[in-house]
Write a protein that holds these residues in place. Structure first.
Motif, PDB file in Angstrom:
ATOM      1  N   LEU A  12       5.964  48.916  35.319  1.00  0.00           N
ATOM      2  CA  LEU A  12       6.721  50.558  36.406  1.00  0.00           C
ATOM      3  C   LEU A  12       6.887  51.457  35.073  1.00  0.00           C
ATOM      4  O   LEU A  12       7.427  52.336  35.774  1.00  0.00           O
ATOM      5  N   GLY A  13       6.092  51.029  34.404  1.00  0.00           N
ATOM      6  CA  GLY A  13       5.260  51.758  33.386  1.00  0.00           C
ATOM      7  C   GLY A  13       5.821  52.171  32.389  1.00  0.00           C
ATOM      8  O   GLY A  13       4.789  52.604  31.594  1.00  0.00           O
ATOM      9  N   ARG A  14       6.315  51.058  31.277  1.00  0.00           N
ATOM     10  CA  ARG A  14       6.570  51.257  29.747  1.00  0.00           C
ATOM     11  C   ARG A  14       4.902  50.630  29.177  1.00  0.00           C
ATOM     12  O   ARG A  14       4.057  50.055  30.028  1.00  0.00           O
ATOM     13  N   ALA A  15       4.515  51.552  28.439  1.00  0.00           N
ATOM     14  CA  ALA A  15       3.468  51.533  27.485  1.00  0.00           C
ATOM     15  C   ALA A  15       3.964  50.178  26.904  1.00  0.00           C
ATOM     16  O   ALA A  15       4.153  48.767  26.473  1.00  0.00           O
ATOM     17  N   PRO A  16       2.364  48.836  26.751  1.00  0.00           N
ATOM     18  CA  PRO A  16       2.147  47.802  26.930  1.00  0.00           C
ATOM     19  C   PRO A  16       2.557  47.678  25.162  1.00  0.00           C
ATOM     20  O   PRO A  16       1.895  48.754  24.922  1.00  0.00           O
ATOM     21  N   ARG A  17       2.763  46.687  24.799  1.00  0.00           N
ATOM     22  CA  ARG A  17       3.007  47.015  23.268  1.00  0.00           C
ATOM     23  C   ARG A  17       2.283  44.845  22.573  1.00  0.00           C
ATOM     24  O   ARG A  17       2.286  44.319  22.913  1.00  0.00           O
ATOM     25  N   PHE A 170      -2.236  60.323  34.776  1.00  0.00           N
ATOM     26  CA  PHE A 170      -0.650  60.595  35.048  1.00  0.00           C
ATOM     27  C   PHE A 170      -0.137  58.904  34.041  1.00  0.00           C
ATOM     28  O   PHE A 170      -0.335  58.013  34.439  1.00  0.00           O
ATOM     29  N   HIS A 171       1.369  59.507  33.973  1.00  0.00           N
ATOM     30  CA  HIS A 171       2.551  58.776  33.613  1.00  0.00           C
ATOM     31  C   HIS A 171       2.254  57.516  35.003  1.00  0.00           C
ATOM     32  O   HIS A 171       2.902  57.320  35.820  1.00  0.00           O
ATOM     33  N   THR A 176       6.963  54.268  39.496  1.00  0.00           N
ATOM     34  CA  THR A 176       8.568  54.007  39.964  1.00  0.00           C
ATOM     35  C   THR A 176       9.400  54.638  41.071  1.00  0.00           C
ATOM     36  O   THR A 176       9.842  54.612  41.440  1.00  0.00           O
ATOM     37  N   ALA A 177       8.976  56.110  40.016  1.00  0.00           N
ATOM     38  CA  ALA A 177      10.048  57.026  40.782  1.00  0.00           C
ATOM     39  C   ALA A 177       8.938  57.265  41.593  1.00  0.00           C
ATOM     40  O   ALA A 177      10.848  57.704  42.745  1.00  0.00           O
ATOM     41  N   LEU A 178       8.580  57.114  42.344  1.00  0.00           N
ATOM     42  CA  LEU A 178       7.994  57.762  43.612  1.00  0.00           C
ATOM     43  C   LEU A 178       8.353  56.889  44.369  1.00  0.00           C
ATOM     44  O   LEU A 178       8.750  56.912  45.707  1.00  0.00           O
ATOM     45  N   TYR A 179       8.489  55.420  44.275  1.00  0.00           N
ATOM     46  CA  TYR A 179       9.066  54.447  44.955  1.00  0.00           C
ATOM     47  C   TYR A 179      10.871  54.469  45.147  1.00  0.00           C
ATOM     48  O   TYR A 179      10.979  54.570  46.131  1.00  0.00           O
ATOM     49  N   VAL A 180      11.150  55.034  44.045  1.00  0.00           N
ATOM     50  CA  VAL A 180      12.637  55.253  44.585  1.00  0.00           C
ATOM     51  C   VAL A 180      12.477  56.695  45.037  1.00  0.00           C
ATOM     52  O   VAL A 180      13.538  56.592  47.097  1.00  0.00           O
ATOM     53  N   VAL A 181      11.889  57.133  45.285  1.00  0.00           N
ATOM     54  CA  VAL A 181      11.849  59.261  46.469  1.00  0.00           C
ATOM     55  C   VAL A 181      12.124  58.116  47.350  1.00  0.00           C
ATOM     56  O   VAL A 181      12.285  58.756  48.312  1.00  0.00           O
ATOM     57  N   PHE A 182      11.425  57.716  47.730  1.00  0.00           N
ATOM     58  CA  PHE A 182      10.442  57.153  48.880  1.00  0.00           C
ATOM     59  C   PHE A 182      11.432  56.123  49.864  1.00  0.00           C
ATOM     60  O   PHE A 182      11.955  56.008  50.821  1.00  0.00           O
ATOM     61  N   CYS A 234      -3.475  54.031  44.096  1.00  0.00           N
ATOM     62  CA  CYS A 234      -3.469  52.990  43.678  1.00  0.00           C
ATOM     63  C   CYS A 234      -2.322  53.039  42.718  1.00  0.00           C
ATOM     64  O   CYS A 234      -1.940  52.235  42.614  1.00  0.00           O
ATOM     65  N   ARG A 235      -3.008  53.418  41.759  1.00  0.00           N
ATOM     66  CA  ARG A 235      -2.597  53.540  40.846  1.00  0.00           C
ATOM     67  C   ARG A 235      -1.335  54.335  40.468  1.00  0.00           C
ATOM     68  O   ARG A 235      -0.481  53.683  40.177  1.00  0.00           O
ATOM     69  N   TYR A 236      -0.857  55.497  40.117  1.00  0.00           N
ATOM     70  CA  TYR A 236       0.295  56.328  40.466  1.00  0.00           C
ATOM     71  C   TYR A 236       1.324  56.727  41.056  1.00  0.00           C
ATOM     72  O   TYR A 236       1.868  57.070  41.251  1.00  0.00           O
ATOM     73  N   ILE A 237       0.798  56.100  42.967  1.00  0.00           N
ATOM     74  CA  ILE A 237       1.710  56.479  43.689  1.00  0.00           C
ATOM     75  C   ILE A 237       2.099  55.555  44.764  1.00  0.00           C
ATOM     76  O   ILE A 237       3.307  54.988  45.176  1.00  0.00           O
TER      77      ILE A 237
END
Ligand code: SF4
Ligand code: SF4
Length: 323
Positions: A12-17, A170-171, A176-182, A234-237
């Motif tokens: 979903l976008g969190r950086a790996p730890r 890009f982040h 994830t944000a666009l998933y919600v937007v669509f 594929c990475r960001y959208i």
């Protein structure tokens, strides 16, 4: 369960730890790798590999064949009227049985604001099939845009090596944000807005029913990927990739990491479209000696092909080191 939730959060976008806890087996393996003998062994094996210049295209060739054959089935069924698969990748009928891409089905139901039973039946079949073979394997083994994206990526990397193109990152949370937007756009407009701009549907329909002006949009996306941002769509959208990521989070077909074989050179991360799933290949990032790669992995096999020490392999859970 903890690892599954962690994988989903990273998707979903969190950086790996870096893991807070290592299993005793992983601690022993890192201790071996950090010992004087372990370091000397690693140095020697890296030198040997550089001499061999190992690289295979086994999986890539099979993937390309798979993408072509799957998409050709739609074209031939329509043009030769054999009615094997009717429609396009987003929604089709296979020998008369309804099939629907998961993301398209979600968009349609959000737009209609009710559950369409035919779509649920068709989608369940698709979900089960893609779950079996790894979820995002849809991306690497069926999606027509993936193939074009791979060629655009090759060109991008060739230009980048010559200083003629640069990857703007890009982040990953943007997807994830666009998933919600669509999803929200489908609810508000009553229309599957994403389908209008999805290169997957555009290409699939164009192959079967003929070219349309929408192909210009696909061309624009590819130009962005060649000159501005590597694998941008594929990475960001693309919400389709993320939907299949959820589908495949517990899939039996997986790529597995073997810490004992890893030389931590990072060749796998260089070729991977979603390198955040390979964070454990960095020194000190693996919390166990064998780890299944996370939900965002497309099972493309590029890391398997490029890894000279066989630290990454295709597996079916329960049958270690199948391939
Ligand atoms: S992320 Fe979307 S466009 Fe990219 S390969 Fe997957 S389905 Fe195709
Ligand atoms: S981890 Fe390997 S198989 Fe998965 S997407 Fe990356 S390169 Fe492909």
């Amino acid at each position: 369960m903890g690892r599954l939730l962690d994988n989903l959060a990273v998707m979903l976008g969190r950086a790996p730890r870096k893991p807070a806890f290592l299993t005793p087996a992983a601690q022993r393996e890192f201790a071996r790798q950090n010992s004087k003998e372990g370091k000397a062994d690693r140095k020697r094996r890296i030198a040997e590999e550089r001499e061999e210049n190992y690289r295979s295209h086994f999986w890539r060739n099979w993937r390309w064949i798979s993408i072509v054959v799957i998409n050709l089935l739609f074209v031939l069924s329509y043009r030769a009227d054999i009615q094997l698969v009717e429609g396009a990748l987003t929604a089709s009928r296979f020998v008369g049985f309804h099939m629907a891409d998961v993301n398209s089905a979600l968009q349609v139901m959000l737009a209609y604001k009710h559950v369409v039973i035919n779509l649920v039946i068709g989608t369940s079949t698709v979900v089960f099939i893609w779950w079996l073979v790894g979820g995002r394997s849809f991306c690497a083994w069926a999606c027509p845009y993936h193939l074009l994206g791979e060629w655009a990526e090759m060109l991008h990397l060739w230009l980048a090596r010559r200083g003629l193109a640069k990857d703007h990152q890009f982040h990953r949370g943007l997807r994830t944000a666009l998933y919600v937007v669509f999803a929200a756009l489908a609810v508000v407009t009553g229309y599957t807005v994403f389908e209008v701009i999805s290169p997957v549907g555009i290409l699939s329909r164009a192959f079967t029913y003929g070219a349309s002006l929408a192909l210009i949009w696909v061309g624009v996306l590819l130009l962005i990927e060649v000159f501005y941002s590597r694998r941008f769509w594929c990475r960001y959208i693309c919400p389709i990739g993320m939907t299949y990521g959820f589908v495949g989070a517990t899939a039996p077909v997986t790529v597995t990491y073997d810490l004992a074989n890893c030389l931590h050179e990072g060749k796998c991360r260089d070729v991977c479209m979603v390198p955040h799933v390979l964070e454990m290949t960095k020194i000190g990032y693996a919390d166990d000696v064998r780890i299944n790669i996370g939900a965002d992995c497309t099972r493309c096999g590029m890391c398997v092909e490029v890894c000279p020490s066989k630290a990454l392999t295709f597996d079916i859970k329960g049958l270690n080191k199948l391939l």
